[in-house]
Design a protein around this motif. Structure first.
Motif, short mmCIF file in Angstrom:
data_model
loop_
_atom_site.label_atom_id
_atom_site.label_comp_id
_atom_site.label_asym_id
_atom_site.label_seq_id
_atom_site.Cartn_x
_atom_site.Cartn_y
_atom_site.Cartn_z
N ALA A 207 0.83 -1.21 0.00
CA ALA A 207 0.00 0.00 0.00
C ALA A 207 0.86 1.26 0.00
CB ALA A 207 -0.93 -0.01 1.21
N VAL A 208 1.96 1.21 0.74
CA VAL A 208 2.86 2.36 0.77
C VAL A 208 3.42 2.63 -0.62
CG1 VAL A 208 5.11 3.17 1.62
CG2 VAL A 208 3.47 2.15 3.21
N VAL A 209 3.89 1.59 -1.29
CA VAL A 209 4.46 1.76 -2.63
C VAL A 209 3.41 2.33 -3.59
CG1 VAL A 209 5.37 0.54 -4.65
CG2 VAL A 209 6.23 -0.01 -2.36
N GLU A 210 2.20 1.79 -3.56
CA GLU A 210 1.14 2.27 -4.45
C GLU A 210 0.80 3.73 -4.17
OE1 GLU A 210 -3.50 1.24 -5.69
OE2 GLU A 210 -2.44 -0.04 -4.27
N ALA A 211 0.72 4.08 -2.88
CA ALA A 211 0.29 5.43 -2.51
C ALA A 211 1.33 6.48 -2.89
CB ALA A 211 0.01 5.49 -1.01
N ILE A 212 2.58 6.24 -2.57
CA ILE A 212 3.57 7.30 -2.79
C ILE A 212 4.03 7.34 -4.25
CG2 ILE A 212 4.29 7.23 -0.38
CD1 ILE A 212 6.86 5.87 -1.21
N SER A 213 3.81 6.25 -5.00
CA SER A 213 4.19 6.27 -6.42
C SER A 213 3.35 7.27 -7.21
CB SER A 213 4.03 4.88 -7.04
OG SER A 213 4.93 3.96 -6.48
N GLY A 214 2.13 7.53 -6.75
CA GLY A 214 1.24 8.43 -7.48
C GLY A 214 1.35 9.88 -7.08
N GLY A 215 2.26 10.19 -6.13
CA GLY A 215 2.40 11.57 -5.68
C GLY A 215 3.74 12.17 -6.05
N ALA A 216 4.15 13.15 -5.26
CA ALA A 216 5.39 13.87 -5.55
C ALA A 216 6.62 12.99 -5.44
CB ALA A 216 5.52 15.07 -4.60
N ALA A 217 6.52 11.87 -4.71
CA ALA A 217 7.66 10.96 -4.56
C ALA A 217 7.82 10.01 -5.73
CB ALA A 217 7.52 10.15 -3.26
N GLY A 218 6.85 10.01 -6.66
CA GLY A 218 6.90 9.09 -7.78
C GLY A 218 8.20 9.18 -8.55
N CYS A 219 8.80 8.02 -8.86
CA CYS A 219 10.08 7.98 -9.57
C CYS A 219 10.27 6.60 -10.20
CB CYS A 219 11.25 8.29 -8.63
SG CYS A 219 11.45 7.10 -7.27
N TRP A 220 11.30 6.47 -11.03
CA TRP A 220 11.57 5.21 -11.73
C TRP A 220 11.78 4.07 -10.75
CZ3 TRP A 220 15.16 1.36 -12.16
CH2 TRP A 220 15.11 0.58 -13.32
N ALA A 221 12.52 4.32 -9.68
CA ALA A 221 12.84 3.26 -8.73
C ALA A 221 11.57 2.72 -8.06
CB ALA A 221 13.82 3.75 -7.67
N LEU A 222 10.64 3.60 -7.72
CA LEU A 222 9.39 3.15 -7.11
C LEU A 222 8.57 2.32 -8.09
CD1 LEU A 222 8.03 6.15 -5.00
CD2 LEU A 222 8.46 3.83 -4.18
N ASP A 223 8.51 2.77 -9.34
CA ASP A 223 7.69 2.08 -10.33
C ASP A 223 8.28 0.74 -10.74
OD1 ASP A 223 5.90 4.19 -10.33
OD2 ASP A 223 6.77 5.15 -12.09
N ASN A 224 9.61 0.69 -10.90
CA ASN A 224 10.24 -0.46 -11.52
C ASN A 224 10.98 -1.39 -10.57
OD1 ASN A 224 10.04 0.03 -14.66
ND2 ASN A 224 10.44 2.00 -13.72
N ARG A 225 11.29 -0.94 -9.36
CA ARG A 225 12.07 -1.77 -8.46
C ARG A 225 11.38 -2.05 -7.12
NH1 ARG A 225 14.00 -3.11 -12.39
NH2 ARG A 225 16.18 -2.96 -13.10
N ALA A 226 10.66 -1.09 -6.58
CA ALA A 226 10.06 -1.27 -5.26
C ALA A 226 9.16 -2.50 -5.16
CB ALA A 226 9.31 -0.01 -4.84
N PRO A 227 8.34 -2.83 -6.17
CA PRO A 227 7.50 -4.03 -6.06
C PRO A 227 8.30 -5.31 -5.85
CG PRO A 227 6.67 -2.63 -7.81
CD PRO A 227 8.00 -2.06 -7.40
N ASP A 228 9.51 -5.37 -6.41
CA ASP A 228 10.38 -6.53 -6.18
C ASP A 228 11.13 -6.40 -4.86
OD1 ASP A 228 9.70 -7.81 -8.56
OD2 ASP A 228 11.26 -6.76 -9.69
N MET A 229 11.54 -5.21 -4.51
CA MET A 229 12.32 -4.99 -3.29
C MET A 229 11.57 -5.47 -2.05
SD MET A 229 13.72 -1.18 -4.31
CE MET A 229 14.54 -0.76 -2.77
N ILE A 230 10.26 -5.20 -1.99
CA ILE A 230 9.51 -5.56 -0.78
C ILE A 230 9.28 -7.06 -0.67
CG2 ILE A 230 8.42 -3.30 -0.59
CD1 ILE A 230 5.91 -4.45 -1.85
#
Length: 303
Positions: A207-230
């Protein structure tokens, strides 16, 4: 089918898919790799074995390089360090060498000067986008060197890259790539720190990844790596040891130019810890594991 022959030296995690994309686009591709297996894969895909760096250059109109570090480029192109058949021995007047490696800007300038003495041209053209970008042909390519030489080879670069940007004279591509790696490392460390914090606070990591990816914190790392990182998946798209090397180039350049680099210096030390703890062949998003070691336990989403 193009009548241009493309040489490709360095058929690793990035280089091999780039070379096969060129074959698929109708170019004749002559390849070489220090270990033979990737060259065999290229040949199986329809490419040719150049047998040595000089052999590739002799048979090619343009030679692409994708090598790990500055000493590798100097060895392969100039013969420094004992390479018996370097690129410089095979180039002819009018040959263009495009170096996709990430190396020191000063080394790029020195290699350009050596090739110019043979009436050949170097474009320093480091890449960003990871293994996915190499496979899909969507890499960002940052080019330093003669703009007319770039224009003559845009057809080749448009096959392997989604964005091709001329950044200035020789060395400017490498300077731009250093900027890219400064930002990439900041993203990876920031995302890692946020995820470990969120886990300690008892939050739902997905939920954290989904929420902050759509705001000012959105970046390539969140979109492409965070789902695997967790989920603890750090299979490499870009080796952490290469990220460490790139940050060393950036901090050395920062020292030379007197530029403050507090964040980059911290990221450099974290990636050094990855390498020293045997994680260098993990993805660069695996820097999260260093923060987990500091934390005393992993931060993972519930399966």
């Amino acid at each position: 089918m193009s009548d241009k022959t493309v040489g490709f030296i360095g058929l690793g995690i990035m280089g091999l898919p780039m070379a096969t994309n060129l074959l698929d686009a109708g170019y004749r591709v002559v390849g070489h790799n220090r270990s033979p297996e990737p060259t065999a894969e290229l040949v199986a895909h329809g490419g040719e074995d150049g047998e040595s760096p000089a052999g590739v250059a002799e048979r090619s109109d343009v030679v692409l390089l994708c090598l790990p570090d500055s000493p590798d480029v100097e060895r392969v192109v100039l013969g420094d360090g004992g390479e018996p058949n370097p690129v410089v021995d095979g180039v002819g007047p009018g040959t263009t060498v495009i170096d996709h490696s990430t190396i020191s800007p000063t080394v790029a300038e020195r290699v350009a000067e050596a090739l110019a003495a043979e009436d050949a041209t170097l474009l320093d053209a480091p890449i960003s986008g990871g293994e996915e970008g190499a496979i899909e042909g969507t890499l960002s390519i940052m080019v330093g060197g003669d703009e007319d030489a770039l224009d003559a080879q845009r057809d080749v670069l448009d096959v392997v890259g989604g964005t091709v940007t001329h950044c200035g004279p020789s060395g400017a591509g490498q300077t731009t790539k250093a900027c890219n790696q400064i930002v990439v490392a900041a993203q990876m460390v920031g995302v890692s720190e946020a995820l470990v914090f969120a886990d300690n606070a008892g939050a739902d990591l997905e939920a954290v990844v989904e929420a902050i990816s759509g705001g000012a914190a959105g970046c390539w790392a969140l979109d492409n790596r965070a789902p695997d990182m967790i989920h603890g998946d750090f299979d490499p798209g870009f080796f952490a040891e290469y990220q460490y090397k790139d940050l060393r180039i950036a901090t050395d350049a920062g020292e030379a130019f007197g530029s403050p680099m507090p964040q980059t210096s911290l990221a450099h030390e974290l990636y050094k810890s990855m390498v020293e703890n045997g994680m260098g062949r993990d993805d660069n998003s695996g820097v999260m594991q260093v923060l987990e070691l500091m934390n005393g336990g992993p931060a993972r989403a519930e399966e």
